[in-house]
Design a protein around this motif. Sequence first.
Motif, short mmCIF file in Angstrom:
data_model
loop_
_atom_site.label_atom_id
_atom_site.label_comp_id
_atom_site.label_asym_id
_atom_site.label_seq_id
_atom_site.Cartn_x
_atom_site.Cartn_y
_atom_site.Cartn_z
N PHE A 88 35.86 17.13 26.57
CA PHE A 88 34.67 17.88 26.68
C PHE A 88 33.56 17.19 25.76
CE2 PHE A 88 31.35 21.34 26.02
CZ PHE A 88 30.87 21.26 27.31
N HIS A 89 33.98 16.39 24.61
CA HIS A 89 33.15 16.13 23.66
C HIS A 89 31.92 15.51 24.04
CE1 HIS A 89 35.08 12.04 23.13
NE2 HIS A 89 34.01 11.70 22.74
N PRO A 90 32.09 14.46 24.96
CA PRO A 90 30.63 13.68 25.29
C PRO A 90 29.40 14.62 25.42
CG PRO A 90 32.67 12.63 26.36
CD PRO A 90 33.04 14.05 25.72
N ARG A 91 29.78 15.69 26.12
CA ARG A 91 28.72 16.70 26.67
C ARG A 91 28.85 17.98 25.52
NH1 ARG A 91 30.09 18.78 32.17
NH2 ARG A 91 27.95 18.79 32.25
N CYS A 92 29.33 17.85 24.47
CA CYS A 92 29.65 19.06 23.72
C CYS A 92 28.47 19.15 22.57
CB CYS A 92 30.87 19.41 22.97
SG CYS A 92 31.15 20.78 21.94
N PRO A 93 27.72 20.20 22.37
CA PRO A 93 26.62 20.21 21.58
C PRO A 93 27.17 20.38 20.04
CG PRO A 93 26.84 22.48 22.69
CD PRO A 93 27.55 21.49 23.51
N TYR A 94 28.43 20.84 19.95
CA TYR A 94 29.03 20.87 18.78
C TYR A 94 30.20 19.85 18.34
CZ TYR A 94 27.58 25.79 19.64
OH TYR A 94 26.61 26.87 20.08
N ALA A 95 30.12 18.85 19.08
CA ALA A 95 31.04 17.72 18.77
C ALA A 95 31.05 17.24 17.40
CB ALA A 95 30.84 16.82 19.83
N MET A 96 32.36 17.09 16.89
CA MET A 96 32.25 16.29 15.64
C MET A 96 33.15 15.17 15.62
SD MET A 96 33.79 19.83 13.44
CE MET A 96 35.14 20.18 14.66
N GLU A 97 33.43 14.30 14.56
CA GLU A 97 33.84 12.97 14.60
C GLU A 97 35.27 13.20 15.24
OE1 GLU A 97 35.12 9.19 11.50
OE2 GLU A 97 33.67 10.92 11.03
N ILE A 98 36.27 14.11 14.68
CA ILE A 98 37.57 14.17 15.09
C ILE A 98 37.72 14.39 16.56
CG2 ILE A 98 37.61 16.98 14.55
CD1 ILE A 98 40.42 16.40 13.65
N CYS A 99 36.60 15.08 17.24
CA CYS A 99 36.71 15.52 18.81
C CYS A 99 36.87 14.19 19.46
CB CYS A 99 35.43 16.19 19.00
SG CYS A 99 35.09 17.81 18.14
N ALA A 100 36.20 13.14 19.00
CA ALA A 100 36.41 11.85 19.83
C ALA A 100 37.56 11.02 19.55
CB ALA A 100 35.27 10.95 19.52
N LYS A 101 38.52 11.49 18.64
CA LYS A 101 39.68 10.99 18.42
C LYS A 101 40.95 11.60 18.59
CE LYS A 101 37.46 8.58 14.50
NZ LYS A 101 37.38 8.53 13.15
N VAL A 102 40.92 12.79 18.52
CA VAL A 102 42.30 13.68 18.67
C VAL A 102 41.93 14.82 19.74
CG1 VAL A 102 43.77 15.22 17.50
CG2 VAL A 102 42.73 13.29 16.36
#
Length: 326
Positions: free
Chosen positions: A294-308
């Motif tokens: 969900f990270h590409p659309r998440c308003p709270y996305a952090m750097e770790i969200c795109a990796k793990v």
Amino acid sequence: MNQNQKLISVRNLKKYFPLKVSWLKIFKERPYVRAVDDLSFEIKYGETLGLVGESGSGKTTVGRTLVRLENPTGGQILFEDVDLAKLFGESLRTKRKDFQMIFQDPMASLNPYMRIGNAIEHPLKIHKMGNKAERKIRVYEILEKVGLPPEEFYNRFPRHLSGGQRQRVVIARAMVTNPKFVVADEVTAMLDVSIRSQILKLLIDMKNEFGLTYLFITHDLASAKYICDKIAVIYLGKIIEIAKTYDIFKEPLHPYTKILIASVPVPDPKMKKKKFIPSGEIPSPINIPLGCRFHPRCPYAMEICAKVEPELKEINGRTVACHLYD
């Protein structure tokens, strides 16, 4: 049966659909639609678990795979400690009377040339339950239960019935074998608003009378709030939050769950909800994003969200997959 005992235990369930490819690409890795991707949950005896999410999230595929209308690609489907994923042929047919599915479109799931009484009797014939006279008595009983007088409806054809009446027939057909577990797939989606509450009440009444266990699949959170004990939120084939219905609506934890709750219409226009608007389009289940899906659309996305990719973890008696709670 103790209601704290598990009836269904799904472990690492996967259902992938291979895509057709040109013979020129035959030596390359074949692409798959990952409709259900490593999904785990449990349903206790007498419980109604709601499976909610947007269209294309994999909800219907989960339901069809649980009742073995689709063969799983991997994982376990433990039904009373019997792995349905390993059953085939006669052993699966024998077990099938204990779990049934109510489909979204009642007209499409009924034979237009088969009378209502014969359609409901058909599962009894398949499972060799009773003689002809006993089967007719059973059909009459179940028609009464779903609010269709048998003298009036037994010999009718589906085309002679309204949408709500056809859905009652489909419910009767699913219940006629006295199943323990029923998958209800968007059962109110094609009905008028005035009929939906009647069908939901019927499902609740049937559950209470026969001690049924439901998986209630829907994109309508208002219906889920009315009928479900717990709710599991699914996104791109993966469950991202599970909690009691009250907790989900009072305080959703996952950002995607917050978006779903915020989208539920409020009857009082003066009441304002905090809106969470996701950016972009839903990714393709062929190319699921790395990390949190969900990270590409998440308003709270952090750097770790795109990796793990976050794992489901327990937070105060609830379960959520989100790096915000690490």
